[in-house]
Design a protein around this motif. Structure first.
Motif, PDB file in Angstrom:
ATOM      1  N   SER A  30       0.811  -1.217   0.000  1.00 52.28           N
ATOM      2  CA  SER A  30       0.000   0.000   0.000  1.00 52.28           C
ATOM      3  C   SER A  30       0.845   1.268   0.000  1.00 52.28           C
ATOM      4  O   SER A  30       0.344   2.361  -0.268  1.00 52.28           O
ATOM      5  CB  SER A  30      -0.909   0.029   1.232  1.00 52.28           C
ATOM      6  OG  SER A  30      -0.128   0.161   2.417  1.00 52.28           O
ATOM      7  N   GLY A  32       2.267   2.178   2.827  1.00 50.01           N
ATOM      8  CA  GLY A  32       2.230   2.606   4.215  1.00 50.01           C
ATOM      9  C   GLY A  32       3.474   2.173   4.979  1.00 50.01           C
ATOM     10  O   GLY A  32       4.398   1.571   4.412  1.00 50.01           O
ATOM     11  N   LEU A  60      -8.669   3.666  -2.743  1.00 53.11           N
ATOM     12  CA  LEU A  60      -7.326   4.225  -2.612  1.00 53.11           C
ATOM     13  C   LEU A  60      -7.251   5.499  -3.443  1.00 53.11           C
ATOM     14  O   LEU A  60      -7.663   5.512  -4.605  1.00 53.11           O
ATOM     15  CB  LEU A  60      -6.289   3.218  -3.120  1.00 53.11           C
ATOM     16  CG  LEU A  60      -4.812   3.604  -3.005  1.00 53.11           C
ATOM     17  CD1 LEU A  60      -4.348   3.461  -1.563  1.00 53.11           C
ATOM     18  CD2 LEU A  60      -3.959   2.729  -3.917  1.00 53.11           C
ATOM     19  N   GLU A  64      -2.198   8.454  -3.063  1.00 53.63           N
ATOM     20  CA  GLU A  64      -1.600   7.324  -2.346  1.00 53.63           C
ATOM     21  C   GLU A  64      -0.963   6.338  -3.319  1.00 53.63           C
ATOM     22  O   GLU A  64       0.110   5.784  -3.039  1.00 53.63           O
ATOM     23  CB  GLU A  64      -2.671   6.624  -1.502  1.00 53.63           C
ATOM     24  CG  GLU A  64      -3.135   7.432  -0.303  1.00 53.63           C
ATOM     25  CD  GLU A  64      -4.310   6.807   0.419  1.00 53.63           C
ATOM     26  OE1 GLU A  64      -4.318   6.811   1.665  1.00 53.63           O
ATOM     27  OE2 GLU A  64      -5.235   6.316  -0.260  1.00 53.63           O
ATOM     28  N   GLU A  67       2.305   7.869  -4.527  1.00 58.75           N
ATOM     29  CA  GLU A  67       3.320   7.822  -3.476  1.00 58.75           C
ATOM     30  C   GLU A  67       3.872   6.412  -3.314  1.00 58.75           C
ATOM     31  O   GLU A  67       5.086   6.229  -3.107  1.00 58.75           O
ATOM     32  CB  GLU A  67       2.729   8.316  -2.157  1.00 58.75           C
ATOM     33  CG  GLU A  67       2.461   9.819  -2.125  1.00 58.75           C
ATOM     34  CD  GLU A  67       1.728  10.235  -0.859  1.00 58.75           C
ATOM     35  OE1 GLU A  67       1.585   9.386   0.051  1.00 58.75           O
ATOM     36  OE2 GLU A  67       1.295  11.402  -0.780  1.00 58.75           O
ATOM     37  N   ALA A 178      -2.761   4.949   7.990  1.00 56.91           N
ATOM     38  CA  ALA A 178      -3.805   5.150   6.986  1.00 56.91           C
ATOM     39  C   ALA A 178      -4.732   3.942   6.978  1.00 56.91           C
ATOM     40  O   ALA A 178      -4.450   2.904   7.565  1.00 56.91           O
ATOM     41  CB  ALA A 178      -3.183   5.355   5.609  1.00 56.91           C
TER      42      ALA A 178
END
Length: 272
Positions: A30, A32, A60, A64, A67, A178
């Motif tokens: 993800s 994260g 999503l 995000e 990134e 998140a």
């Protein structure tokens, strides 16, 4: 890593052993804190025998996804974005307390297909040892599909992973926690793409104002903003402009949750 506490060094050593034994893997990624640390650790050991896969869906945000790709590129790991559509599942749209199970079942089934096609030994994901302390129905799907959770297997907690990420120089070491956008909608309220877009735009706006840890909860005509206690005064100071912008997204009312930010706060109703 030798300057880290002995217990943390031992947990890290266990993780290295697990990853080496796995040999090759496709990682549900993800971008994260947890999945980035897992990707970095696995890639450092196994190189091209690791592939990061991100589910590109309405839950999503585009930011995000971008990134995640940038961080994977900085690590040097191969990254693949795969389209998934949870809105094909009525079980997901109905938004029961088990919503995460249906979502994870679909996503990891797709990853299992990629694993089989590309010859990876395992599918892995980034759950940590703290995740058992909250309502996590997606864990059932992980077990059913034989997906590995190396960080949890090594006993690594979220603070452990942040500390190790910092030691490795990962930019995500202090990234706010998140969750998928669907978690902003109360259980039992149907999920729509319009609702997810309202939440995403509201949270993007608040981040542009400088708030880092936040949620915009969707309660029909009401948007409920959650920020840490230290940020509440700033939200109140800017109440007029924040209210105006959030209402432009289609809400009629805007509220500040005086209990402050809490990840998974929607799960409180499950205790009833």
């Amino acid at each position: 890593m030798t300057n880290l506490p002995l217990e943390l060094q031992q947990k890290h050593s266990v993780l290295i052993t697990i990853l080496n034994e796995m040999g090759s893997m496709l990682i549900g990624y993800s971008g994260g804190v947890d999945s980035t640390f897992l990707l970095k650790s696995a890639h450092d050991l196994l190189g091209d025998n690791v592939l990061a896969v991100t589910a590109d869906s309405a839950t999503l945000t585009g930011d995000e996804l971008d990134e995640a790709g940038e961080v994977a590129s900085a690590i040097g790991a191969a990254h693949l974005a795969v389209k998934t559509d949870e809105f094909e599942s009525e079980d997901f749209i109905a938004n029961p307390p088990e919503r995460c199970y249906y979502c994870k079942k679909e996503r990891f089934s797709a990853l299992k297909d990629i694993q089989a096609a590309r010859g990876f030994k395992w599918v892995a994901e980034g759950s940590n040892a703290d995740d058992d302390n909250d309502w996590r129905p997606g864990t059932k799907a992980v077990r059913e599909l034989g997906v590995r959770s190396p960080l949890k297997e090594a006993g690594l907690t979220k603070p452990d992973i942040r500390e190790l990420s910092r030691a490795l120089g990962l930019s995500t070491w202090d990234k706010p926690s998140a969750a998928c956008l669907a978690s902003r909608i109360p259980y039992g309220e149907r999920i729509t793409e319009d609702k997810l877009n309202q939440v995403a735009e509201g949270e993007r706006y608040l981040k542009e104002l400088g708030f880092r840890q936040l949620r915009v909860r969707h309660h029909g005509d009401l948007a409920k903003i959650e920020v840490p206690a230290d940020d509440m005064q700033e939200v109140i100071r800017r109440a007029d402009e924040i209210t105006t912008r959030i209402k432009q997204l289609g809400f009629y009312f805007v509220a500040l949750d005086l209990a402050g930010f809490k990840s998974g706060s929607m799960n409180k109703v499950l205790n009833k």
